[in-house]
Write a protein that holds these residues in place. Sequence first.
Motif, PDB file in Angstrom:
ATOM      1  N   GLU A 127     -29.393  22.014 -17.018  1.00 49.63           N
ATOM      2  CA  GLU A 127     -28.269  21.671 -16.143  1.00 49.63           C
ATOM      3  C   GLU A 127     -26.969  21.586 -16.939  1.00 49.63           C
ATOM      4  O   GLU A 127     -25.923  22.046 -16.485  1.00 49.63           O
ATOM      5  CB  GLU A 127     -28.541  20.353 -15.432  1.00 49.63           C
ATOM      6  N   TRP A 128     -27.049  21.005 -18.129  1.00 48.41           N
ATOM      7  CA  TRP A 128     -25.868  20.914 -18.984  1.00 48.41           C
ATOM      8  C   TRP A 128     -25.345  22.312 -19.312  1.00 48.41           C
ATOM      9  O   TRP A 128     -24.151  22.582 -19.223  1.00 48.41           O
ATOM     10  CB  TRP A 128     -26.201  20.155 -20.264  1.00 48.41           C
ATOM     11  N   ASN A 129     -26.238  23.199 -19.661  1.00 43.35           N
ATOM     12  CA  ASN A 129     -25.843  24.554 -20.053  1.00 43.35           C
ATOM     13  C   ASN A 129     -25.208  25.330 -18.908  1.00 43.35           C
ATOM     14  O   ASN A 129     -24.407  26.242 -19.132  1.00 43.35           O
ATOM     15  CB  ASN A 129     -27.056  25.323 -20.589  1.00 43.35           C
ATOM     16  N   ALA A 130     -25.561  24.977 -17.673  1.00 42.88           N
ATOM     17  CA  ALA A 130     -25.005  25.675 -16.510  1.00 42.88           C
ATOM     18  C   ALA A 130     -23.537  25.336 -16.288  1.00 42.88           C
ATOM     19  O   ALA A 130     -22.808  26.079 -15.619  1.00 42.88           O
ATOM     20  CB  ALA A 130     -25.807  25.331 -15.260  1.00 42.88           C
ATOM     21  N   ASN A 131     -23.088  24.219 -16.873  1.00 43.92           N
ATOM     22  CA  ASN A 131     -21.732  23.736 -16.603  1.00 43.92           C
ATOM     23  C   ASN A 131     -20.887  23.496 -17.847  1.00 43.92           C
ATOM     24  O   ASN A 131     -19.724  23.110 -17.734  1.00 43.92           O
ATOM     25  CB  ASN A 131     -21.794  22.424 -15.801  1.00 43.92           C
ATOM     26  N   ASN A 132     -21.466  23.712 -19.019  1.00 45.38           N
ATOM     27  CA  ASN A 132     -20.753  23.351 -20.246  1.00 45.38           C
ATOM     28  C   ASN A 132     -20.985  24.388 -21.338  1.00 45.38           C
ATOM     29  O   ASN A 132     -21.943  25.158 -21.302  1.00 45.38           O
ATOM     30  CB  ASN A 132     -21.227  21.981 -20.759  1.00 45.38           C
ATOM     31  N   SER A 133     -20.090  24.354 -22.311  1.00 45.11           N
ATOM     32  CA  SER A 133     -20.199  25.201 -23.488  1.00 45.11           C
ATOM     33  C   SER A 133     -19.676  24.396 -24.680  1.00 45.11           C
ATOM     34  O   SER A 133     -18.714  23.629 -24.534  1.00 45.11           O
ATOM     35  CB  SER A 133     -19.373  26.477 -23.302  1.00 45.11           C
ATOM     36  N   GLU A 135     -23.684  25.716 -25.483  1.00 45.51           N
ATOM     37  CA  GLU A 135     -24.939  25.357 -24.851  1.00 45.51           C
ATOM     38  C   GLU A 135     -25.849  24.577 -25.796  1.00 45.51           C
ATOM     39  O   GLU A 135     -25.761  24.701 -27.017  1.00 45.51           O
ATOM     40  CB  GLU A 135     -25.669  26.616 -24.369  1.00 45.51           C
ATOM     41  N   LYS A 153     -22.945  11.722 -20.711  1.00 45.89           N
ATOM     42  CA  LYS A 153     -22.946  11.896 -19.256  1.00 45.89           C
ATOM     43  C   LYS A 153     -23.073  10.555 -18.555  1.00 45.89           C
ATOM     44  O   LYS A 153     -22.333  10.262 -17.605  1.00 45.89           O
ATOM     45  CB  LYS A 153     -24.082  12.822 -18.817  1.00 45.89           C
ATOM     46  N   ARG A 210     -21.380  12.505  -6.927  1.00 43.49           N
ATOM     47  CA  ARG A 210     -20.351  13.151  -6.105  1.00 43.49           C
ATOM     48  C   ARG A 210     -19.583  12.138  -5.255  1.00 43.49           C
ATOM     49  O   ARG A 210     -18.356  12.256  -5.086  1.00 43.49           O
ATOM     50  CB  ARG A 210     -20.998  14.210  -5.191  1.00 43.49           C
TER      51      ARG A 210
END
Length: 217
Positions: A127-133, A135, A153, A210
């Motif tokens: 999940e982190w890799n899907a939104n951050n760089s 990775e 987080k 959210r």
Amino acid sequence: GLAVGFESFDTVPRDIDLVLLRQNAPTTCRDRALLCVTLHRLGVPLPIVPTDNSLETVHDIRDELTEETQSNMLKDFQALHQDDNPVDVIKESQVLLQHLGYLSLLVPIDGIYSDVMLAAVRSFQIEWNANNSPELRSDGRLCPETRRKIAEKFTAVWEKMKKLGLIFGTDPFSTSQLDLKAFRHFIAECQKSWGLVVHAAGVLGPKTIREIDRKLT
């Protein structure tokens, strides 16, 4: 990934915490193998692991893990994590992964790097890799960088809650069962007051995060 065919970490006796890790003195080949594989899951290189970082079985390697290997790996762990006790490192991340919804609340905070724990860490990494760089390696191992990102987080969400005036009376990082119960009750009461219907009450999952972000806008 890490496949432990000889013996699942989820069936390790509960007393492994005290007997194996806290004393740091395994007396059998089996216990030494479990400790070394645990340290490997915490990001420490295991000298006899193949280049693809896979383990066939603990059974296949246990006779090759000497006391010297164990001692060297513990030293590497301490240098890597700046911490003397792998149990404390695992418990710290178990708590935060539960708070954030990656690790089931049914999993005890016991300091055992079970296969369920490995899956939870990998889920966070993906999940982190899907939104951050850049990775993280999505291998389920709790290297220092993954450990920091989990803490970051949770801290970010916690700071947002404080901005909303939501103050929890004790340390949200605590591994005490009483504190964990109080924290989950606190989050569940927030969710209830916001009218949120969530899968796991008391967990700071995506829907709750959210809602926190929405209230801050």
